[in-house]
Design a protein around this motif. Structure first.
Motif, PDB file in Angstrom:
ATOM      1  N   VAL A  42      45.906   9.619 -21.092  1.00 47.90           N
ATOM      2  CA  VAL A  42      47.359   9.788 -20.984  1.00 47.90           C
ATOM      3  C   VAL A  42      47.736  11.170 -20.468  1.00 47.90           C
ATOM      4  O   VAL A  42      48.681  11.305 -19.684  1.00 47.90           O
ATOM      5  N   ASP A  43      46.989  12.194 -20.866  1.00 48.42           N
ATOM      6  CA  ASP A  43      47.325  13.552 -20.430  1.00 48.42           C
ATOM      7  C   ASP A  43      47.061  13.773 -18.944  1.00 48.42           C
ATOM      8  O   ASP A  43      47.530  14.753 -18.368  1.00 48.42           O
ATOM      9  N   GLU A  49      54.717   7.078 -14.703  1.00 52.22           N
ATOM     10  CA  GLU A  49      53.533   6.406 -15.242  1.00 52.22           C
ATOM     11  C   GLU A  49      53.206   6.945 -16.637  1.00 52.22           C
ATOM     12  O   GLU A  49      52.933   6.182 -17.569  1.00 52.22           O
ATOM     13  N   ARG A  50      53.262   8.249 -16.801  1.00 56.38           N
ATOM     14  CA  ARG A  50      53.000   8.861 -18.110  1.00 56.38           C
ATOM     15  C   ARG A  50      54.086   8.476 -19.114  1.00 56.38           C
ATOM     16  O   ARG A  50      53.788   8.075 -20.246  1.00 56.38           O
ATOM     17  N   LYS A  51      55.331   8.568 -18.695  1.00 49.56           N
ATOM     18  CA  LYS A  51      56.468   8.237 -19.564  1.00 49.56           C
ATOM     19  C   LYS A  51      56.383   6.782 -20.032  1.00 49.56           C
ATOM     20  O   LYS A  51      56.548   6.492 -21.223  1.00 49.56           O
ATOM     21  N   ALA A  55      55.613   5.260 -23.832  1.00 51.92           N
ATOM     22  CA  ALA A  55      56.541   4.297 -24.434  1.00 51.92           C
ATOM     23  C   ALA A  55      55.792   3.048 -24.901  1.00 51.92           C
ATOM     24  O   ALA A  55      56.053   2.526 -25.993  1.00 51.92           O
ATOM     25  N   ASP A  56      54.831   2.585 -24.102  1.00 55.33           N
ATOM     26  CA  ASP A  56      54.019   1.422 -24.479  1.00 55.33           C
ATOM     27  C   ASP A  56      53.187   1.713 -25.720  1.00 55.33           C
ATOM     28  O   ASP A  56      53.073   0.873 -26.623  1.00 55.33           O
ATOM     29  N   ILE A  57      52.595   2.896 -25.788  1.00 59.02           N
ATOM     30  CA  ILE A  57      51.781   3.272 -26.948  1.00 59.02           C
ATOM     31  C   ILE A  57      52.646   3.324 -28.197  1.00 59.02           C
ATOM     32  O   ILE A  57      52.254   2.828 -29.262  1.00 59.02           O
ATOM     33  N   LYS A  58      53.839   3.895 -28.087  1.00 61.07           N
ATOM     34  CA  LYS A  58      54.728   4.015 -29.253  1.00 61.07           C
ATOM     35  C   LYS A  58      55.145   2.662 -29.814  1.00 61.07           C
ATOM     36  O   LYS A  58      55.451   2.549 -30.996  1.00 61.07           O
ATOM     37  N   LYS A  59      55.108   1.617 -28.991  1.00 61.21           N
ATOM     38  CA  LYS A  59      55.429   0.268 -29.475  1.00 61.21           C
ATOM     39  C   LYS A  59      54.356  -0.231 -30.438  1.00 61.21           C
ATOM     40  O   LYS A  59      54.653  -0.989 -31.361  1.00 61.21           O
ATOM     41  N   ILE A  60      53.117   0.179 -30.228  1.00 64.35           N
ATOM     42  CA  ILE A  60      52.017  -0.283 -31.076  1.00 64.35           C
ATOM     43  C   ILE A  60      51.539   0.777 -32.067  1.00 64.35           C
ATOM     44  O   ILE A  60      50.894   0.461 -33.062  1.00 64.35           O
ATOM     45  N   ASN A  61      51.856   2.035 -31.782  1.00 65.37           N
ATOM     46  CA  ASN A  61      51.475   3.166 -32.633  1.00 65.37           C
ATOM     47  C   ASN A  61      52.611   4.184 -32.564  1.00 65.37           C
ATOM     48  O   ASN A  61      52.580   5.093 -31.735  1.00 65.37           O
ATOM     49  N   PRO A  62      53.625   4.020 -33.426  1.00 63.87           N
ATOM     50  CA  PRO A  62      54.814   4.878 -33.354  1.00 63.87           C
ATOM     51  C   PRO A  62      54.534   6.382 -33.393  1.00 63.87           C
ATOM     52  O   PRO A  62      55.304   7.157 -32.849  1.00 63.87           O
TER      53      PRO A  62
END
Length: 90
Positions: A42-43, A49-51, A55-62
């Protein structure tokens, strides 16, 4: 006797940071187990693409912590070898 080769070929998604030792350990473990996986560092992403990935990660791992691993719709946060083995059936 279960076909371990099939079990080990379970596709997985790894969200990682390129500088994170836990992420590197997860990547190494999945490789050593001959698991087909995709890794998104991600870094190393930029712009939308990063944003969008964050956002996708936060849906599964807030908490959006790393590594975040998805195997068979099971989300594993951190390098949890036993949980990874269980999700893979190995």
């Amino acid at each position: 006797m279960p076909d371990t080769e099939t079990n080990n070929r379970c596709p997985a998604q790894l969200y990682a940071l390129s500088t994170c030792s836990h992420c590197k350990a997860a990547k190494k473990f999945l490789s050593e187990c001959h698991v087909d996986f995709t890794c998104v560092e991600v870094d190393c992403l930029t712009g939308d693409e990063r944003k969008n990935t964050i956002a996708d990660i936060k849906k599964i791992n807030p908490r959006c912590s790393f590594p975040t691993i998805v195997i068979n719709n099971k989300v594993i946060v951190g390098f949890q070898e036993n949980e990874i083995r269980e999700a893979l059936g190995i």
